[in-house]
Structure formats: structure tokens, C-alpha cells
Motif scaffolding. Structure first.
Motif, PDB file in Angstrom:
ATOM      1  N   SER A 207       0.815  -1.222   0.000  1.00 16.62           N
ATOM      2  CA  SER A 207       0.000   0.000   0.000  1.00 16.62           C
ATOM      3  C   SER A 207       0.846   1.268   0.000  1.00 16.62           C
ATOM      4  CB  SER A 207      -0.915   0.026   1.232  1.00 16.62           C
ATOM      5  OG  SER A 207      -1.810  -1.072   1.237  1.00 16.62           O
ATOM      6  N   THR A 208       2.140   1.137   0.333  1.00 21.60           N
ATOM      7  CA  THR A 208       2.994   2.325   0.437  1.00 21.60           C
ATOM      8  C   THR A 208       4.253   2.250  -0.417  1.00 21.60           C
ATOM      9  OG1 THR A 208       4.260   1.433   2.312  1.00 21.60           O
ATOM     10  CG2 THR A 208       2.221   2.664   2.826  1.00 21.60           C
ATOM     11  N   THR A 309       4.634  -1.106  -9.834  1.00 25.31           N
ATOM     12  CA  THR A 309       4.181  -1.671 -11.103  1.00 25.31           C
ATOM     13  C   THR A 309       2.671  -1.536 -11.245  1.00 25.31           C
ATOM     14  OG1 THR A 309       6.018  -3.255 -11.168  1.00 25.31           O
ATOM     15  CG2 THR A 309       4.080  -3.775 -12.498  1.00 25.31           C
ATOM     16  N   TRP A 310       1.924  -1.815 -10.178  1.00 25.21           N
ATOM     17  CA  TRP A 310       0.466  -1.678 -10.229  1.00 25.21           C
ATOM     18  C   TRP A 310       0.056  -0.250 -10.573  1.00 25.21           C
ATOM     19  CZ3 TRP A 310      -0.971  -4.483  -4.982  1.00 25.21           C
ATOM     20  CH2 TRP A 310      -0.677  -5.843  -5.108  1.00 25.21           C
ATOM     21  N   MET A 311       0.733   0.715  -9.965  1.00 27.79           N
ATOM     22  CA  MET A 311       0.384   2.116 -10.225  1.00 27.79           C
ATOM     23  C   MET A 311       0.690   2.509 -11.666  1.00 27.79           C
ATOM     24  SD  MET A 311       1.315   4.218  -6.713  1.00 27.79           S
ATOM     25  CE  MET A 311       2.799   3.337  -6.243  1.00 27.79           C
ATOM     26  N   PRO A 317       0.345   8.985 -13.501  1.00 23.94           N
ATOM     27  CA  PRO A 317       1.524   9.708 -14.014  1.00 23.94           C
ATOM     28  C   PRO A 317       2.774   9.419 -13.188  1.00 23.94           C
ATOM     29  CG  PRO A 317      -0.392  11.149 -13.943  1.00 23.94           C
ATOM     30  CD  PRO A 317      -0.786   9.896 -13.231  1.00 23.94           C
ATOM     31  N   TYR A 318       3.916   9.340 -13.861  1.00 24.60           N
ATOM     32  CA  TYR A 318       5.172   9.030 -13.190  1.00 24.60           C
ATOM     33  C   TYR A 318       5.468  10.012 -12.057  1.00 24.60           C
ATOM     34  CZ  TYR A 318       6.077   6.187 -17.362  1.00 24.60           C
ATOM     35  OH  TYR A 318       5.990   5.263 -18.370  1.00 24.60           O
ATOM     36  N   GLU A 319       5.236  11.287 -12.294  1.00 24.71           N
ATOM     37  CA  GLU A 319       5.523  12.292 -11.286  1.00 24.71           C
ATOM     38  C   GLU A 319       4.681  12.073 -10.031  1.00 24.71           C
ATOM     39  OE1 GLU A 319       5.882  17.166 -10.832  1.00 24.71           O
ATOM     40  OE2 GLU A 319       5.224  16.260 -12.722  1.00 24.71           O
ATOM     41  N   GLN A 320       3.427  11.697 -10.222  1.00 24.02           N
ATOM     42  CA  GLN A 320       2.535  11.453  -9.087  1.00 24.02           C
ATOM     43  C   GLN A 320       2.983  10.221  -8.302  1.00 24.02           C
ATOM     44  OE1 GLN A 320      -1.594  11.581 -10.198  1.00 24.02           O
ATOM     45  NE2 GLN A 320      -2.295  10.663  -8.272  1.00 24.02           N
ATOM     46  N   VAL A 335      12.774   2.347 -14.774  1.00 23.18           N
ATOM     47  CA  VAL A 335      12.659   0.967 -14.292  1.00 23.18           C
ATOM     48  C   VAL A 335      11.282   0.363 -14.564  1.00 23.18           C
ATOM     49  CG1 VAL A 335      12.793  -0.508 -12.252  1.00 23.18           C
ATOM     50  CG2 VAL A 335      14.373   1.420 -12.503  1.00 23.18           C
ATOM     51  N   TYR A 336      10.239   1.188 -14.477  1.00 17.79           N
ATOM     52  CA  TYR A 336       8.880   0.645 -14.553  1.00 17.79           C
ATOM     53  C   TYR A 336       8.094   1.097 -15.782  1.00 17.79           C
ATOM     54  CZ  TYR A 336       9.951  -0.077  -9.611  1.00 17.79           C
ATOM     55  OH  TYR A 336      10.534  -0.452  -8.429  1.00 17.79           O
ATOM     56  N   GLY A 337       8.681   1.979 -16.577  1.00 10.61           N
ATOM     57  CA  GLY A 337       7.949   2.571 -17.698  1.00 10.61           C
ATOM     58  C   GLY A 337       7.383   1.578 -18.691  1.00 10.61           C
ATOM     59  N   HIS A 338       8.044   0.424 -18.847  1.00 10.28           N
ATOM     60  CA  HIS A 338       7.562  -0.546 -19.835  1.00 10.28           C
ATOM     61  C   HIS A 338       6.239  -1.184 -19.440  1.00 10.28           C
ATOM     62  CE1 HIS A 338       9.819  -2.867 -16.855  1.00 10.28           C
ATOM     63  NE2 HIS A 338       9.162  -3.947 -17.246  1.00 10.28           N
TER      64      HIS A 338
END
Length: 353
Positions: A207-208, A309-311, A317-320, A335-338
Motif C-alpha cells: 500500500s505504500t 508496477t500496479w500504479m 503519471p510518473y511524477e505522481q 525501471v517501470y515505464g515498460h
């Protein structure tokens, strides 16, 4: 009553009856006050001498040409107050000292490093918690050890303890990029098959997106469950380059209710406790939960990886995501963009013909 030992010598200037200044300081090892003559009656010159003496006093006490083992020990003493797990750092230097500790630090060459890699590749590592799981030392582990050696050498050079900092290449892989993550369905199965304290650990982690150490050291004083709509968890100050910070949990009903229930029966100040004691690690318990849930074995780092990854998969958005998890936007994207739906759609669209 014994005098309290100070953590620092606490250097001050004192003027003697003859007009000369002395540097007065408390020896942290004995607690006794000592004087060092400055040889001057001039206040400005005395202050300059005090500053020089204090700087030299705090420098590591090493021979001019130290061995690798001596250098590693001195660097460990320097780094221990700055890291969360001193034991983990010591563990990284143990094989360095065992294999090349007797060499002089400045005699390290590329051949030395190549030989070290060969020796370490022939070593084996064991398991934890009494369970024997003998396996060869990985390239990633050897890579980490050599990077620690390089850090110690660079530090020695900056402290003027060696005339030349040896340079060398680390011709090893840092390990495959970790892309292991669990699905929400797997997460729920893990929750159902875990003991209450592990289930709470899983819930907080997912959750965090916080690391294991931040969760295991979390205390109830840093968990704000009131007023409703403003619930937060403050994971404290950053540790080294590991960011922590405060995370809002308002609206996460499942987590809030679980925290309230756990707090109601808590016997220690720590959020994650078991049988009235703080939990030191969850590695073994997490492995058992995976086995019972029929989930491929994971580490606690996979939980952080899964949460982010879930987010990303949800199109946040990446910034958020970066602000929520105290992770830089660039790292999220790299790392997670894909996993981003937009990235997938654009890539698939570009390949259509």
C-alpha cells in the motif's frame, strides 16, 4: 560517579596565565581533559592552530601505507554511523579481507582483482535461519564487494592515507534487472495464508511501496489514524540514499482498519511485532507464506516493485507515483515505464504493418 564519555573531543581554546593559548579537549576514550600547546599568544593564530589540530585529530588513525584489511576496518568505522545496517556492510568486506586483506592497499592491480574474482567464484554461500542452501557466490555479490572495496580506496585517497588510489575494472555483471512482481490475486493469496503480523507487513508494503527496513522499524507514534480523511504513515528520515518520508493512506480502508485492529492489541511500540517483540526480519516467514499460497518465492523488495508496477499499469503519471513513493520520476520511468499502458499501446502501434 564516572565521567560521561563524549562522542567528540569538543576542542576549545583556553588562555594560560602566561598569555599563551592552549587547545583544551576531552579524550572520548577516557573522558579526561587534555591540553595541547599552540605556541602563540595571538588569538587568531591560536584559532587557526585549533582548527588544524581538530581536523588532524579526527582523521583516521592509519599507517601511511595500510594493508587492505586495515583500510577496510578504518572505512567501516567511518561508515557505521551513516548506514542503517552496519552488519550488512561488514559482511561485504569480510571476503575482501579474507582473500586480499594482507596486501598493501596501493599494491592492488587489475591482476589482483581478476584473481579475487576467480577465488570468490569458487566460494559458496549458505542459507539463513539454520536452513542449509549451499550455492555458488553470484556475480552480483562479487560485483558489490568490489564496489565496496573501490569506495574504501577512494575514501582513503580523500583522507590522504594512500598516495595513489588504485584503479581497476570490475569485469562482472551487476546482476539481471529485477522485473519480478506479483499480481493482486497473488497478493490476496499471500495475505490469506500469512500469520497476522506478516499479513500486516504485506499490506503496508503493497500500500505504500516502502522498503522492509522502513516498515519493520515503524512505530505507532508515526502512524496517524485520525482525523478521518487525513490518515498518514511517517516512515521517518531518509537513510543514506534510501528515501522514506511521509505517505498518505487516507481512503485505503483495508489498511486503515488493519492498523486500527493491530494497534488495539499491540504490546510493543512497533507496528510489526510477534509474540510481544519487534520483528527483526520477515525473510523466512515470507518464504513460508509463498509456499502455502502457491506463489513463486519472492523477497520483500518484490513487494515495493509490485506496488509501483500496479500504479504504472493503472496509468498513474510518473511524477505522481514518484511523490507518493518518494522515488524520483526518472527512476519510475526508467525501471517501470515498460508497464505503462501508453508505452505498450505506442510500441504496438509503431510495429503494426
Amino acid at each position: 560517579m564516572a565521567r560521561t564519555k563524549l562522542q567528540t573531543p569538543n576542542f576549545t581554546l583556553s588562555k594560560r596565565a602566561d598569555g599563551y593559548y592552549v587547545i583544551r579537549y576531552t579524550d572520548p576514550a577516557t573522558g579526561k581533559t587534555r591540553d595541547k600547546a599552540t605556541g602563540t599568544k595571538d588569538a587568531k593564530e591560536a584559532e587557526e592552530e585549533r582548527a588544524r589540530f581538530a581536523a588532524d585529530y579526527r582523521k583516521p588513525k592509519l599507517a601511511k601505507n595500510p594493508t587492505v584489511a586495515e583500510l577496510c576496518d578504518a572505512y567501516l568505522e567511518y561508515r557505521k554511523p551513516q548506514v542503517k545496517s552496519a552488519a550488512s556492510l561488514e559482511h561485504s568486506y569480510s571476503p575482501i579481507k579474507r582473500h586480499i586483506g594482507a596486501l598493501y592497499a596501493q599494491s592492488i592491480t587489475q591482476t589482483t582483482i581478476t584473481d579475487y574474482i576467480k577465488k570468490r567464484s569458487g566460494d559458496v554461500s549458505g542459507g539463513a535461519s539454520g536452513r542449509l542452501r549451499i550455492k555458488p557466490v553470484s556475480e552480483a555479490t562479487i560485483n558489490k564487494e568490489l564496489r565496496q572495496l573501490r569506495a574504501a580506496l577512494n575514501w582513503a585517497g580523500s583522507e590522504d592515507k594512500i598516495d595513489r588510489v588504485p584503479t581497476f575494472r570490475i569485469e562482472l555483471s551487476a546482476g539481471e534487472a529485477r522485473d519480478r512482481w506479483i499480481t493482486k490475486e497473488e497478493a490476496n493469496r499471500l495475505m490469506e495464508t500469512s500469520s497476522p503480523h506478516i499479513a500486516l507487513f504485506l499490506l503496508i508494503a503493497l500500500s505504500t511501496a516502502k522498503r522492509r527496513e522502513a516498515i519493520l522499524t515503524l512505530t505507532w507514534g508515526n502512524v496517524a489514524l485520525h482525523p478521518a480523511g487525513h490518515e498518514t504513515i511517517d516512515f521517518g528520515d531518509d537513510v543514506g540514499n534510501k528515501r522514506r518520508g511521509k505517505t498518505p493512506i487516507a481512503g485505503n480502508v483495508r489498511l486503515i482498519e488493519a492498523l486500527k485492529a493491530a494497534k488495539g492489541v499491540a504490546k510493543t511500540p512497533y507496528v510489526i511485532e510477534f509474540r510481544g517483540k519487534q520483528v527483526a526480519d520477515v525473510k523466512t516467514a515470507l518464504r513460508a507464506s509463498c509456499r502455502r499460497a502457491g506463489v513463486e518465492e519472492i523477497t520483500s523488495h518484490v513487494l515495493k516493485h509490485s506496488a509501483i508496477t500496479w500504479m504504472v499499469q493503472a496509468g498513474i503519471p510518473y511524477e505522481q507515483i514518484g511523490k507518493f513513493t518518494n522515488t524520483s520520476k526518472d527512476i519510475i520511468e526508467k525501471v517501470y515505464g515498460h508497464h505503462s499502458p501508453a508505452f505498450v499501446a505506442e510500441a504496438v502501434g509503431a510495429l503494426a504493418f
